[in-house]
Scaffold this motif. Structure first.
Motif, PDB file in Angstrom:
ATOM      1  N   UNK A 105       0.966  -1.109  -0.030  1.00 15.17           N
ATOM      2  CA  UNK A 105       0.017   0.262   0.020  1.00 15.17           C
ATOM      3  C   UNK A 105       1.082   1.333   0.013  1.00 15.17           C
ATOM      4  N   UNK A 106       1.919   1.345   0.710  1.00 15.58           N
ATOM      5  CA  UNK A 106       2.741   2.428   0.759  1.00 15.58           C
ATOM      6  C   UNK A 106       3.799   2.593  -0.353  1.00 15.58           C
ATOM      7  N   UNK A 107       4.149   1.464  -1.070  1.00 14.80           N
ATOM      8  CA  UNK A 107       4.825   1.473  -2.086  1.00 14.80           C
ATOM      9  C   UNK A 107       4.975   2.820  -3.028  1.00 14.80           C
ATOM     10  N   UNK A 108       6.007   3.624  -3.114  1.00 16.49           N
ATOM     11  CA  UNK A 108       6.277   4.694  -3.804  1.00 16.49           C
ATOM     12  C   UNK A 108       5.547   5.869  -3.252  1.00 16.49           C
ATOM     13  N   UNK A 109       5.045   5.763  -1.992  1.00 14.73           N
ATOM     14  CA  UNK A 109       4.247   6.979  -1.355  1.00 14.73           C
ATOM     15  C   UNK A 109       5.272   7.820  -0.541  1.00 14.73           C
TER      16      UNK A 109
END
Length: 126
Positions: A105-109
């Motif tokens: 979910x947090x990938x790249x954020x």
């Protein structure tokens, strides 16, 4: 056993999520108004977050709220409620599931979130 969950050194993601949820609840209108002034950061973050949420049915309500938010052109009314919905859904997951979904979910954020948090948490902000 999964590896460590993302977070800031000394602050596990579950604690950060709970703190953010506490900050959002009861401050929805102020947060929405505040982030509306940072649409250049928020809209790409929400768009990327929506893509990351696609494979996870446990976040369908939060994703629907975020999708509605992206359809607005003049402001970001509903941002705080959508994020609170996402955080509540995440915190309701069993720990094992939290560990497995958080990285996806947090990938790249992380970079965008790090740019946005100081604006949200500054005195006089939301």
């Amino acid at each position: 056993r999964p590896g460590p969950m993302p977070g800031f050194p000394g602050f596990p993601l579950v604690l950060i999520a709970a703190m953010l949820l506490q900050h959002l609840e009861g401050n929805e209108a102020a947060v929405d108004q505040h982030v509306s002034g940072s649409k250049d950061l928020v809209v790409p973050l929400v768009r990327a977050l929506c893509q990351n949420l696609d494979p996870f049915p446990e976040f369908k309500d939060a994703k629907a709220a975020l999708d509605l938010l992206l359809q607005q052109t003049d402001n970001l009314t509903g941002f705080a409620a959508a994020m609170a919905s996402l955080l509540r859904a995440f915190l309701a997951l069993p720990a094992e599931r939290q560990h497995s979904v958080a990285p996806a979910v947090l990938s790249g954020l992380a970079e965008r979130v790090m740019q946005l948090l100081p604006r949200l948490l500054q005195p006089g902000g939301a």
